[in-house]
Design an enzyme around this catalytic site. Sequence first.
Site, short mmCIF file in Angstrom:
data_model
loop_
_atom_site.label_atom_id
_atom_site.label_comp_id
_atom_site.label_asym_id
_atom_site.label_seq_id
_atom_site.Cartn_x
_atom_site.Cartn_y
_atom_site.Cartn_z
N ASP A 153 34.08 34.14 47.13
CA ASP A 153 34.76 35.40 46.89
C ASP A 153 34.78 36.19 48.28
O ASP A 153 33.82 36.40 49.09
CB ASP A 153 33.67 36.27 45.91
CG ASP A 153 34.56 37.48 45.30
OD1 ASP A 153 35.64 37.75 45.64
OD2 ASP A 153 34.21 37.62 44.08
N ASP A 155 41.73 35.86 46.21
CA ASP A 155 40.39 36.02 46.86
C ASP A 155 39.22 35.46 46.30
O ASP A 155 38.04 35.69 46.93
CB ASP A 155 40.09 37.63 47.24
CG ASP A 155 39.92 38.19 45.94
OD1 ASP A 155 40.13 37.78 44.79
OD2 ASP A 155 39.45 39.45 45.89
N GLU A 156 39.38 34.43 45.50
CA GLU A 156 38.20 33.88 44.67
C GLU A 156 38.52 32.62 44.44
O GLU A 156 39.70 32.21 43.87
CB GLU A 156 37.97 34.77 43.38
CG GLU A 156 36.70 34.54 42.66
CD GLU A 156 36.95 35.34 41.50
OE1 GLU A 156 37.55 36.39 41.36
OE2 GLU A 156 36.19 34.92 40.39
#
Lengths: 376, 407
Positions: free
Chosen positions: B17, B112-113
Site C-alpha cells: 500500500d 496505490d494498492e
Amino acid sequence: MKFLIDRTAFRDALQRVEMAIDRKPSRPELGGVLVEAVNDHLIVVASDLDIAVRYRLDQVQIEEPGWALVPGRELVDVFRDIEADAVSLALTDKGQFEIHGGEDHCFLVSMENSSQGALEPERFPEVPALAGEADVTLEKDVFMQMVNSTRFATSRVHETRFATEGVLFEVQDGEATMVGTDGRRLAVIRRSAVRGEGRRRAVLLPKMLDQIVRFGQDEPADLIEVFFLNNRVGFRIGNLESFGRVLEGEFPNYGNVIPQGGKHVVRAHREAMSRKLKLASHLTQDAAAVVRIAVSPDAMEISAEHEGRGRAASKIEVDYTGSGLTAAFNPVYLLDGLRAAHAEQVELQMEEPTRPAKMVLGEDYEYVVMPLSTFA
Amino acid sequence: MARGAASARDRSILHVDLDAFFVAVERVRDPSLVGRPVVVGGPPERRGVVAAASYEARAYGIRSAMPMAQAQRLCPDLVRVDGSHRLYGRASRAVFALLGAYTPIVEKVSVDEAYLDLSGTGLLFPRAVDAAERMRREVRERLRLDLTVGVARNRLVSKVASAFAKPQGLFEVRPGQEARFLAPLPVQRLPGIGPVTTRRLLDFRIPRLGVLAATESWFLEEVFGEHGPAMQRRARGEDDTPVRPPWEPHEARTIGHEETFAQDTEDHGFLRAKLHELLAAAARRLRAQGLLARKISVRLRYADFVSESRDTTLPVATDHDGELLAPALELLHRMATRRTLVRLLGVRLGGLSRGYWQGSLLDPRRARERRLVAALDGIRDRHGMSAVRAGETVWLRRPSGRRPAPA
C-alpha cells in the site's frame, strides 16, 4: 452351408457391414451378421434398425448353400487376426459356425441357421431387396461430393424442432439438392442427376452417409442408385447396398434462410483465409470462440481476443471495393466451410453484421453462417 | 486455492500500500510540500472534496471525501493541490513495474494498492519479509515514495497487517499466528465488516475479533445467516482467496436490481410489472458490459421480513430481456404463495460470461427481437429508462402503485 473364401475378401466384406452391427443390441439378433451362401455368390448382411448394409461377394467357392446368423463383433474380430490366406466356413451338424484357416480353428454359435438353403431368418430384421429400376441415379463421385459438402454442417445433437441431425436429400426433375444445417450454419449444394423424374425427398441419417462415403469409394462402379422405400432409403453402388431409416420430423425451409446476395461481396483466397483464421483462433475463449472479420477495400483483417491471454490480428489481401464492415463469427464454422470448399477462390457476401453471411464455396455450392453478435 | 506446488500452509502473500499516494507524488514534484499539511482535491468554490490528505493534514481531522471548505476550516494553513491523475497513473505504473520483478503474480486492486503472491520464490528470498524490506527500499530510493507492506500466509491477514503497520511500515504475521494477531483488534478492522455489521456485533457484545472467533457459530448463523460462520472463519484469520494476476479473468459476479416498495403490496400484477422493470434494468447493465447471463434468481421479502428466493439455470446464456423474463416470471409465480404483503422484490442475473450471442438461422424472430432491444437501449441511453416501457409496466407510474380501477 459350406464355402471357401479368400481371407482378405471376406474381411473387407465384414468391414463394410460392421457399422450396422448393433453395439448394444436390444435383441441378440441385432448384434449378428447374416451370412448367406447362394449358388454362385455370398451375401453378408448386418442391421441395427437405423441402418443396414448388404454386401455381395462373387469370388467364393460355394460347396453347399445355406445361411447362418452369427455373433457380429466376434466374427469381425476373428477375421482381423486369422492368418491363413484361404478360409473355409461351414455350418456343423451341431449348428455351430466353423471357421477354419491354416492352423486357426474357431467355432461361433449360430443364432439361427438353415442348412437347406432357403433364407428365412425369423427374428433378424428384414432388409429389403433393391429390385427393378432405381428412383434416382447419380454419378458416384458427384454424390460423394454432395455428402462431403453438407454432412459437416448437420447438428450433432438431437433437435426437437427440426430433423437437423440429418442431411436433406431432394430430387426434382433431374436436379439433386443436399442440405445440412445445425441452425447456425447451413450448407446447400445442387448437382444434376443422371436419372430421376418427379419429386423425391428424404432426410438421411448421417451414419448411413458416413458408411457410403467410407466404403462406396472402393466399389468398382461409377453410379449410385437410390431407392426411396417406405420409411427407408436404399443406395446401391456395385455390390454394396446401404439402407437408412428416414429421419422423421420437419426439415427447415432452407430456401428462406439463404440470403439473396449481400451489399458487401469479398473474394478471398481459401487457403490464405484458412491460415489466418487458424492463427486467430489460437487466441479465442475455449468455450465461446469468436473471431472478428473486418473488411475494407482490398483487405480483410481477422482478429481475436482471449480475455486475459492476449490477442491476435492478421491481414490478407482480398478482392473488395465496398465500404468497411466488421462482423464476428465462430471460427470453427468458417473453417469448416473453407475446408469443404471446391474452389481456391471463395466469396463472402455480407449484408450487415447481425444478418446471415453467405459464402460461395463452389459452383452451386453455398454456405450460410449466422454471425455472432454483442450489444457492447 | 493454492497456486502450483505451494500449499495453503506455505503461501506467502504481501499486501502493499503506497502511503498517502497522491500527496506523496505531489511532494516528489514539489519538495516544498514535504512536512506541511497537504490535500489533493478541487477548490471549495467548485464544491471540491478531499481526494487524499497527508498525515500532517489528517492530524487536523481531515479525511478523504470531506468537503474542501470544511477541511480548510479545520486547518487554515492547509495547502491544496489540484490532482493530476495522469501523473499518479505514471507513478503507479513505475511502482508496479518494480514490484513485478519479485513475482509475476501481482493483483493490482487500485492505483496505490496491490497483492503479491511470493509463494515458491523461496530460492530468491528465503524469507518474504526480506523481499518486502527490499521492495520498500527500492521504491523509496528510486521513486521517493513510501510503501507499507503486510506479510502473511493469506490475503486477508496481509491486508490487516499492512493497515496495522501504516504508515511507512512493514509487519509480518508468522504462519500459525493469524488468530493471535487478529484477536485484540476491533471487529471493524476486518475487511468486509462495515458499520452496520459492527453495530450489530457490538449489540451482541462482540467488540473484538478474538471474541468473534470464539463465539458459537450456530449463534452467528442465527443472527447473520450464512455470512455468520464465514465471518467467523475470517476473524480466525482463515482465507484462501487466490491472488489473481491480470491475465486471469475475474470470476463472474452477478448483476442485480431490487426495490423496497413505498407501500407493501399483494397485487400480483404489480409484482409482475415490477419484475419486468427490474429485469429490464439488470439486462441493460448486462448488455452494456458485454456479458451474457445463464442464471436468474428472484427474491421476495414479505412484510414480516420473511425472505424467499428461487433460481433457475437457462439452457443457453443470453442477454436479452425477452428470454430472461419468462423464466423470471415463472420463478415469481412459483414463489409468491403466502398470503402476506410483499415489501421487496429483487432479481439477480448470474452465471455471467463474456461472450457473443449466436443467433439462429432458423429462428429469425430472435434476431429481430435483438435488433429491437438494441434500438430500445439506444433510446433509453438518450432519454432515460422510462422513455420506452413495456406495456405491462405502464401503470407502475401511477403514484399509488396500484392497478387502475376498471372504468
